[in-house]
Design a protein around this motif. Structure first.
Motif, mmCIF file in Angstrom:
data_model
loop_
_atom_site.group_PDB
_atom_site.id
_atom_site.type_symbol
_atom_site.label_atom_id
_atom_site.label_comp_id
_atom_site.label_asym_id
_atom_site.label_seq_id
_atom_site.Cartn_x
_atom_site.Cartn_y
_atom_site.Cartn_z
ATOM 1 N N ASN B 72 43.826 -41.598 113.104
ATOM 2 C CA ASN B 72 42.742 -41.707 112.129
ATOM 3 C C ASN B 72 42.119 -43.085 112.260
ATOM 4 N N TYR B 73 40.865 -43.130 112.639
ATOM 5 C CA TYR B 73 40.155 -44.417 112.701
ATOM 6 C C TYR B 73 39.364 -44.556 111.406
ATOM 7 N N HIS B 74 39.790 -45.485 110.557
ATOM 8 C CA HIS B 74 39.145 -45.633 109.256
ATOM 9 C C HIS B 74 38.108 -46.749 109.305
ATOM 10 N N PHE B 75 36.869 -46.394 108.978
ATOM 11 C CA PHE B 75 35.810 -47.402 108.911
ATOM 12 C C PHE B 75 35.388 -47.588 107.469
ATOM 13 N N TRP B 76 35.087 -48.817 107.107
ATOM 14 C CA TRP B 76 34.581 -49.079 105.761
ATOM 15 C C TRP B 76 33.077 -49.268 105.879
ATOM 16 N N TYR B 77 32.334 -48.410 105.201
ATOM 17 C CA TYR B 77 30.883 -48.545 105.232
ATOM 18 C C TYR B 77 30.339 -48.278 103.847
ATOM 19 N N GLY B 78 29.648 -49.249 103.281
ATOM 20 C CA GLY B 78 29.094 -49.071 101.944
ATOM 21 C C GLY B 78 30.183 -48.749 100.946
ATOM 22 N N ASN B 79 29.997 -47.653 100.223
ATOM 23 C CA ASN B 79 30.998 -47.312 99.212
ATOM 24 C C ASN B 79 31.980 -46.255 99.709
ATOM 25 N N ARG B 80 31.972 -45.978 101.003
ATOM 26 C CA ARG B 80 32.852 -44.930 101.502
ATOM 27 C C ARG B 80 33.791 -45.407 102.595
ATOM 28 N N ILE B 81 34.835 -44.631 102.802
ATOM 29 C CA ILE B 81 35.700 -44.814 103.962
ATOM 30 C C ILE B 81 35.405 -43.657 104.910
ATOM 31 N N ILE B 82 34.916 -43.978 106.106
ATOM 32 C CA ILE B 82 34.622 -42.951 107.100
ATOM 33 C C ILE B 82 35.818 -42.854 108.030
ATOM 34 N N THR B 83 36.390 -41.671 108.134
ATOM 35 C CA THR B 83 37.577 -41.494 108.970
ATOM 36 C C THR B 83 37.228 -40.603 110.159
ATOM 37 N N ILE B 84 37.519 -41.110 111.352
ATOM 38 C CA ILE B 84 37.328 -40.320 112.567
ATOM 39 C C ILE B 84 38.715 -39.883 113.018
ATOM 40 N N LYS B 85 38.929 -38.580 113.096
ATOM 41 C CA LYS B 85 40.249 -38.075 113.477
ATOM 42 C C LYS B 85 40.214 -37.575 114.907
ATOM 43 N N THR B 86 41.323 -37.783 115.594
ATOM 44 C CA THR B 86 41.469 -37.190 116.913
ATOM 45 C C THR B 86 42.950 -36.949 117.167
ATOM 46 N N ASP B 87 43.272 -35.987 118.012
ATOM 47 C CA ASP B 87 44.672 -35.652 118.286
ATOM 48 C C ASP B 87 45.044 -36.016 119.711
ATOM 49 N N VAL B 88 46.249 -36.517 119.884
ATOM 50 C CA VAL B 88 46.792 -36.676 121.240
ATOM 51 C C VAL B 88 48.137 -35.964 121.279
ATOM 52 N N PRO B 89 48.477 -35.316 122.420
ATOM 53 C CA PRO B 89 49.770 -34.620 122.479
ATOM 54 C C PRO B 89 50.924 -35.601 122.374
ATOM 55 N N LYS B 90 52.007 -35.167 121.713
ATOM 56 C CA LYS B 90 53.093 -36.099 121.430
ATOM 57 C C LYS B 90 53.880 -36.482 122.675
ATOM 58 N N ASN B 91 54.127 -35.495 123.570
ATOM 59 C CA ASN B 91 55.000 -35.821 124.708
ATOM 60 C C ASN B 91 54.295 -36.629 125.792
ATOM 61 N N ASP B 92 52.971 -36.591 125.844
ATOM 62 C CA ASP B 92 52.242 -37.362 126.848
ATOM 63 C C ASP B 92 51.055 -38.001 126.144
ATOM 64 N N SER B 93 51.360 -38.900 125.203
ATOM 65 C CA SER B 93 50.282 -39.382 124.345
ATOM 66 C C SER B 93 49.575 -40.567 124.966
ATOM 67 N N LYS B 94 48.370 -40.317 125.435
ATOM 68 C CA LYS B 94 47.545 -41.440 125.867
ATOM 69 C C LYS B 94 46.087 -41.182 125.507
ATOM 70 N N ILE B 95 45.383 -42.279 125.309
ATOM 71 C CA ILE B 95 43.983 -42.216 124.924
ATOM 72 C C ILE B 95 43.369 -43.526 125.386
ATOM 73 N N SER B 96 42.063 -43.517 125.689
ATOM 74 C CA SER B 96 41.502 -44.777 126.170
ATOM 75 C C SER B 96 41.306 -45.736 125.001
ATOM 76 N N THR B 97 41.428 -47.010 125.293
ATOM 77 C CA THR B 97 41.367 -48.028 124.259
ATOM 78 C C THR B 97 39.966 -48.142 123.676
ATOM 79 N N SER B 98 39.889 -48.529 122.413
ATOM 80 C CA SER B 98 38.574 -48.670 121.786
ATOM 81 C C SER B 98 38.149 -50.128 121.708
ATOM 82 N N ILE B 99 38.922 -51.058 122.301
ATOM 83 C CA ILE B 99 38.568 -52.470 122.107
ATOM 84 C C ILE B 99 37.277 -52.864 122.812
ATOM 85 N N SER B 100 36.825 -52.038 123.774
ATOM 86 C CA SER B 100 35.532 -52.373 124.382
ATOM 87 C C SER B 100 34.399 -52.138 123.381
ATOM 88 N N VAL B 101 34.598 -51.223 122.444
ATOM 89 C CA VAL B 101 33.587 -50.950 121.414
ATOM 90 C C VAL B 101 33.878 -51.764 120.160
#
Lengths: 414, 161
Positions: B72-101
């Motif tokens: 869950n990527y939680h962003f604070w914007y104005g009066n709301r919390i915007i949550t972006i959800k995504t799933d990764v498989p547990k046994n081979d969990s990898k995802i590209s890093t978001s630090i470039s953004v």
């Protein structure tokens, strides 16, 4: 941790080209000594006196609260999460119960909202006073430290009168608060708020004019508004950079929507502005408490709720003294939470505080690291590595403080 | 606590997200929850940052949901919390890093890696622990996964039989 330095990079470089260090200017991990304050470890990469980079290693007091919460009843967790922090404990408990209240249909009683605001603001005042006092201590101005901490006692006494405890108030509960603020206490609190505001004006004057303090704080620990925003910093450091961002105003919780407040901002981050900003915020908080006490509605302070929380997910945030505090709660409809996540403001501010240190001298380390009001505050063991002479050594926090005071008495003799 | 100023923007966010195969999951007066595929996450975060100027990431929460780890990527914007959800498989969990953004995500990703074993590809410090002690047994699953329990960790460390 292995000494394979090739893959190690500095935190600040992440967005800008990923500069790598060579083997010889990297400090190996030293032993850890969690002596007086909370343990924390930073590796400083220095060139002579100048700090090139800092690499953090945290987690020495990570006690697995999030895992522990999954086995405890919802209500019991309130008191456990309150113990996350020994300074801003109340804000932890209210943020956690707010997240739960997001899953309930019960409405929070109006009077409870005001009590939450008053206690949270009292906490902010004592936390900010504590920090400004500590800042005086690190800069070698112990008189300021003692004055301020004496005034802080007045606030703690008020907190004790309301909650029965000085630190862990145990006041928040799901859909309400546990104790009321008696009418008889009102005049005392209002009188003390007046006194504290008067004292804070006096301290503001000192911070602006006292030369020993100015030389240690003015222009030290700079960071641009853009970097602060890019690194997702929160709280006073963001407002000092001139960005008016405050959960209390932007996403009001408790009674914050009803009580008038100013968001204090400054023209740029340095330690001097951070001190002024926190002192200004104390005055704002004192006014808010006085207003809230005078406009507090009467009525219930608590609604009874069942021990089982409905299925769902809820996120909640609040403005702790150090910045945005974030809780995420997931319930699967049982008596215990499925997942609770805490993000404290110190973690959010760590990247910025390390960037603030870069380019400064060793003598500035205590002042700048304390600058963001870290909740781990610990510089009890820093290891140093001089890139020029390849010398390595370790200092305690006190040795570093003395070094800073001596360094500045040489460059700025009075 | 709803605020008319932000309503338009939330509608636009929904539209922009449907372009990156995202969908709205839930909405309330103070939150907006969207879901995207793991390979579209960086695209979605870039849309949020560049189109809407949303770049305050509050934190990344990992949740063990059985076969998957939900991020869950939680962003604070104005009066709301915007949550972006995504799933990764547990046994081979990898995802590209978001630090470039979102450069401020650097420590949050390390925390999720420590606690859930999710590998953030391209993160410069993935070989280093942030919160877990060096003594945490390598053969144990990460601590916040449901199959790990305090008793198992104690047994593995030889503190309990």
């Amino acid at each position: 941790m292995s000494g394979d330095a090739k893959s190690k990079r500095g935190l600040g470089e992440v967005s800008a080209g990923l500069v790598q260090y060579s083997v010889e200017n990297l400090v190996p991990f030293g032993p850890i000594h969690p002596a007086l304050k909370e343990p924390e470890y930073f590796k400083l990469v220095i060139e002579g006196e100048r700090i090139v980079d800092i690499i953090p290693r945290i987690g020495y007091v990570h006690r697995g609260l999030e895992k522990a919460a999954e086995r405890r009843p919802w209500v019991q967790n309130i008191y456990m999460f309150e113990r996350t922090c020994g300074i801003c404990s109340f804000v932890h408990s209210i943020t956690y119960v707010q997240a739960i209240e997001g899953l309930l249909l019960h409405k929070l009683p109006e009077r409870a909202k005001y009590i939450r605001l008053i206690v949270a603001e009292l906490e902010r005042i004592h936390s900010h006073l504590l920090w400004v006092g500590l800042m005086g201590h690190w800069a070698g101005f112990d008189t300021l430290f003692m004055w301020i901490w004496k005034d802080r006692e007045l606030i703690l006494d008020v907190v004790e009168a309301i909650a029965g405890n000085r630190v862990h108030k145990s006041l928040a509960t799901i859909a309400g608060v546990k104790r009321d603020i008696p009418e008889s206490l009102k005049p005392t609190i209002i009188e003390r708020m007046k006194y504290i505001a008067g004292r804070v004006y006096f301290y503001k004057d000192i911070v602006d004019t006292e030369s020993t303090l100015l030389v240690r704080t003015k222009g030290i620990g700079k960071i641009s508004a853009d970097r602060v925003e890019t690194l997702c910093a929160v709280g006073p450091i963001v407002r000092a950079a001139g960005i008016p961002r405050d959960v209390r105003r932007d996403a009001p919780y408790a009674a914050y929507g009803d009580v008038p407040m100013d968001v204090v901002t400054k023209s740029g981050v340095d330690i001097h502005n951070l001190m002024q900003l926190r002192l200004d915020e104390i005055i704002v908080s004192a006014n808010m408490i006085t207003y809230a006490l005078n406009h507090m509605p009467s009525g219930e302070i608590k609604v009874r709720v069942p021990p089982v929380i409905p299925k769902g997910e809820s996120a909640s945030h609040s403005e702790a003294p150090r910045g945005e505090l974030f809780y995420f709660v997931k319930s699967n409809g049982t008596k215990t939470p499925d997942r609770v996540k805490i993000r404290t403001p110190t973690l959010a501010n760590l990247p910025s505080s390390l960037e603030m240190l870069k380019g400064h001298t060793l003598a500035d380390v205590p002042v700048v690291l304390t600058g963001v009001d870290p909740c781990f505050g610990c510089m009890d063991r820093l290891s140093f590595h001089d890139v020029d002479s390849n010398r390595k050594w370790t200092w305690s926090g006190e040795q570093l403080r003395q070094y800073g005071i001596q360094y500045y008495s040489k460059v700025n003799p009075r | 606590m709803s605020d008319a100023r932000f309503e338009d923007i939330f509608l636009q966010i929904e539209k922009a997200f449907s372009a990156v195969a995202g969908s709205k999951e839930a909405e309330s007066t103070d939150s907006l929850i969207m879901r995207v595929q793991a390979d579209k996450l960086i695209e979605a975060l870039t849309v949020l940052r560049d189109k809407f100027g949303i770049r305050h990431l509050s934190t990344i929460t990992g949740v063990d949901v059985g076969q998957q780890v939900e991020l869950n990527y939680h962003f604070w914007y104005g009066n709301r919390i915007i949550t972006i959800k995504t799933d990764v498989p547990k046994n081979d969990s990898k995802i590209s890093t978001s630090i470039s953004v979102i450069p401020g995500a650097i420590l949050y990703e390390m925390e999720v890696r420590d606690m859930f074993g999710v590998n953030f590809l391209g993160h410069p410090w993935m070989d280093r622990r942030l919160l877990l002690p060096e003594s945490y047994p390598n053969d144990m699953p990460p601590p916040l996964l449901k199959e790990t329990s305090p008793e198992k960790i104690r047994r593995s460390l030889g503190l309990e039989k």
